[in-house]
Motif scaffolding. Structure first.
Motif, mmCIF file in Angstrom:
data_model
loop_
_atom_site.group_PDB
_atom_site.id
_atom_site.type_symbol
_atom_site.label_atom_id
_atom_site.label_comp_id
_atom_site.label_asym_id
_atom_site.label_seq_id
_atom_site.Cartn_x
_atom_site.Cartn_y
_atom_site.Cartn_z
ATOM 1 N N ASP A 184 1.648 2.545 -3.296
ATOM 2 C CA ASP A 184 0.323 2.357 -4.210
ATOM 3 C C ASP A 184 0.031 3.931 -3.576
ATOM 4 O OD1 ASP A 184 -1.578 1.728 -6.170
ATOM 5 O OD2 ASP A 184 -3.290 1.787 -4.225
ATOM 6 N N GLN A 185 0.569 4.658 -2.705
ATOM 7 C CA GLN A 185 0.075 5.490 -2.169
ATOM 8 C C GLN A 185 1.509 6.721 -2.134
ATOM 9 O OE1 GLN A 185 -0.939 4.904 2.042
ATOM 10 N NE2 GLN A 185 -2.898 4.375 1.784
ATOM 11 N N TYR A 211 0.748 -0.875 0.009
ATOM 12 C CA TYR A 211 0.287 0.272 0.016
ATOM 13 C C TYR A 211 0.725 1.533 0.282
ATOM 14 C CZ TYR A 211 -4.256 -3.081 0.773
ATOM 15 O OH TYR A 211 -5.179 -4.367 0.417
ATOM 16 N N ALA A 212 2.410 1.694 0.705
ATOM 17 C CA ALA A 212 3.174 1.904 0.850
ATOM 18 C C ALA A 212 3.804 3.311 -1.157
ATOM 19 C CB ALA A 212 4.614 2.116 0.966
#
Lengths: 259, 358
Positions: free
Chosen positions: B16-17, B13-14
């Motif tokens: 993706d963000q 998710y890191a």
């Protein structure tokens, strides 16, 4: 199902609400038990949405009181309601149109996020970790509601049924104890309605969320709710299990009609 | 390496963000940074730095400030010039009262003063919205300028009524006032803008940014989620005014050298608002593109006739310039009402699929 635990989560006592000369609610009282699905039904203008607005503090009733989690108040406040675990969806979808589905749902986590302003500006350790932690939670809900494919789509571009689902997801992101659903199935086709029913039952079952539901589709109401409250012209005319309500003469006259 | 997302798998998710999820984006951004920090100061002459690039950087910062308020939090403001003036005058007062204070610290403190003033003038935003709020902020614009003209204390009672940037040093280099070299002032402005743009980006992609956009898009639903409108709007006013205040301080200390309140007139407020609208509401990149458009285009238009060897009277040229400038703004707004940032986004989306139509 949940009849075994009649613990009261919410108690509405003699609530009266009027706007100028219009009496929206008069002397309405009912209880909501923990872990049940309660449906509020009634003809248009009966005061169903006003009732929800009173419960989450958007309207302040002139008389009566609301007891939530053992605390009695004359009126709730929206911020306080949110903090104490009351979430809701709206009759005419109130999503944040300019944001993606994911951002909408992440906004539902706002109250749970604590990292301060400076750390956020610098996007340092705790801010980054918190963002990912909440993203994980949100992704579980996205998975639960089967909206993975649209998470990065701006909600304005989504079809109606999907928007309803994103809105439910945003409400669930708040991890509510009490979920207020204002016509979650309005304007849906049979298949979408079935999906939505399944989600509502699953939420009630898996997360143990208490649900108050406004719905016009009697089939749905009779199938999924544990108890039903019937409003007409701002007054409560009946309360009971679906079967009791269905047999009630007053309810048939006011709303159901002879089928 | 083709610019596309296919095959670009994000496994955390890191990842993706991240701000730039594509590698080509990161490479491109690094190149822009290298160009801006290393190549430009070596290549550009005094005229380019002083007349073009420094004002562009400063207005970019002001536009980011206004965009936080108007684009993200949805609160229309015409007080930008006033808030910039607060920054400029507080810097002047602070640095003349405490000459030893580090000038960067003074800029920050000036930003805080502007933020306080912003909060005061943001208070009506709880009750009034849209055009009515714009009129209320207009009051801020006129009141602040009137105050700074009227009360001599703000300009140390000097006879000219101007505030003049005294020479201040940073790392042994003179960075403000007439003695400072344009290269130094350019680099300092660029550094401040880069940092503050990054901060702004981090704020808008996190909790605070989401609560601003929630208030902008649907304030009732935002309230039900537990976002407090007053709190959120005032934070937007504070941060926006902070940015504008720092930009105002920079415009006197790193660009003009000396100014009176006229430098922060309503015209400036409108100009920054145009930058935000042309660049794209709700976009940090858009603010910078908008500032580039509004500050660079007139200069380009002035120079085009000279470049093609056309000799026309200077007043006629000025008029033509204004006509073309206005025409271009209208053209861009018709082509893409969401601004240059949206055009850039559409271009990237097309590029991702190229050469296939879908």
């Amino acid at each position: 199902m949940s009849a075994a635990s009649p613990e009261k989560l919410l108690q509405v006592d003699n609530v009266s609400l009027s706007f100028g000369g219009v009496q929206a609610l008069s002397e309405v009282s009912f209880d909501v038990h923990r872990h049940e699905i309660l449906a509020i039904i009634g003809p248009n203008g009966a005061g169903k949405s006003s009732m929800l607005n009173v419960i989450n503090g958007f309207y302040h009733p002139q008389r009566g009181s609301i007891t939530y989690k053992g605390q009695t108040r004359k009126a709730m406040r929206p911020h306080l309601a949110a903090r104490q675990g009351i979430a809701r969806t709206f009759q005419n979808i109130a999503l944040f149109k300019g944001m993606t589905a994911l951002d909408n749902i992440m906004t539902g986590r706002n109250l749970k996020m604590k990292v301060g302003f400076l750390l956020q500006a610098l996007h340092l350790g705790p801010a980054r970790r918190e963002e990912i932690e909440h993203r994980l939670h949100v992704e579980r809900l996205i998975d639960f509601l089967e909206i993975e494919a649209i998470r990065k789509t701006p909600v304005g571009r989504l079809p109606y049924g999907m928007q309803k689902r994103v809105e439910l997801c945003r409400a669930l992101a708040m991890e509510p104890d009490l979920l207020l659903l204002d016509e979650p199935m309005a304007g849906m086709n049979v298949e979408e309605k079935e999906d939505m029913c399944r989600f509502i039952l699953d939420v009630n079952d898996e997360f143990g969320t208490t649900i108050i539901l406004i719905e016009h589709d009697m089939g749905v109401v009779m199938d999924i709710s544990n108890r039903v409250v019937v409003l007409d012209y701002g007054c409560k005319i009946a309360e009971g299990t679906p079967d009791e309500v269905r047999a009630n003469k007053q309810v048939i006259d006011a709303y159901l009609g002879v089928g | 390496m083709i610019y596309r997302e296919a095959g670009n798998y994000k496994t955390t998710y890191a990842a993706d963000q991240a701000i730039f999820t594509l590698q080509l984006d990161r490479v491109f951004m690094t190149m822009v940074m290298v160009l801006a920090f290393l190549v430009v100061p070596l290549w550009a002459n005094e005229y380019w730095l002083q007349a073009v690039l420094i004002p562009f950087l400063i207005f970019s910062l002001a536009a980011i400030g206004l965009n936080l308020l108007t684009g993200y939090a949805g609160q229309l403001s015409l007080g930008t010039g006033g808030f910039m003036a607060v920054g400029a005058y507080s810097t002047y007062k602070l640095t003349t009262a405490f000459p030893d204070l580090n000038i960067l610290l003074v800029f920050l403190l000036a930003g805080f003063f502007a933020a306080l003033v912003g909060i005061v003038f943001g208070l009506p935003s709880l009750r009034i919205k849209g055009f009515y709020l714009a009129v209320a902020t207009l009051a801020a614009q006129f009141f602040i300028l009137w105050l700074f003209n009227k009360v001599g204390w703000f300009y140390n009672n000097n006879s000219s009524g101007n505030i003049t940037a005294p020479p201040r040093e940073l790392f042994g280099l003179v960075v403000t006032g007439a003695a400072a070299k344009a290269q130094v002032r350019y680099l300092l402005s660029l550094g401040i803008l880069t940092l503050f743009a990054l901060f702004a980006k981090n704020i808008v992609r996190g909790r605070i940014g989401r609560s601003w956009m929630a208030i902008r898009d649907m304030d009732i639903a935002a309230e039900i989620i537990g976002i407090r409108p007053l709190h959120t709007k005032l934070l937007a006013f504070a941060l926006s005014s902070f940015y504008c205040g720092v930009a105002g301080a920079m415009s006197v200390f790193l660009w003009l050298g000396s100014a009176e309140t006229e430098a922060f007139s309503i015209f400036i407020s409108f100009q920054v608002l145009f930058m935000v609208i042309v660049g794209g509401l709700g976009s940090i990149l858009g603010s910078i593109l908008g500032a580039a458009f509004i500050t660079l285009l007139p200069i380009l238009l002035t120079n085009v006739p000279l470049l093609v060897g056309l000799r026309i009277p200077i007043d006629l040229q000025k008029h033509i310039e204004q006509i073309v400038f206005g025409g271009l703004i209208v053209f861009f707004l018709i082509v893409e009402p969401h601004g240059l940032a949206r055009l850039w986004q559409i271009m990237k989306e097309k590029l991702r699929r190229w050469p296939f139509p879908y």
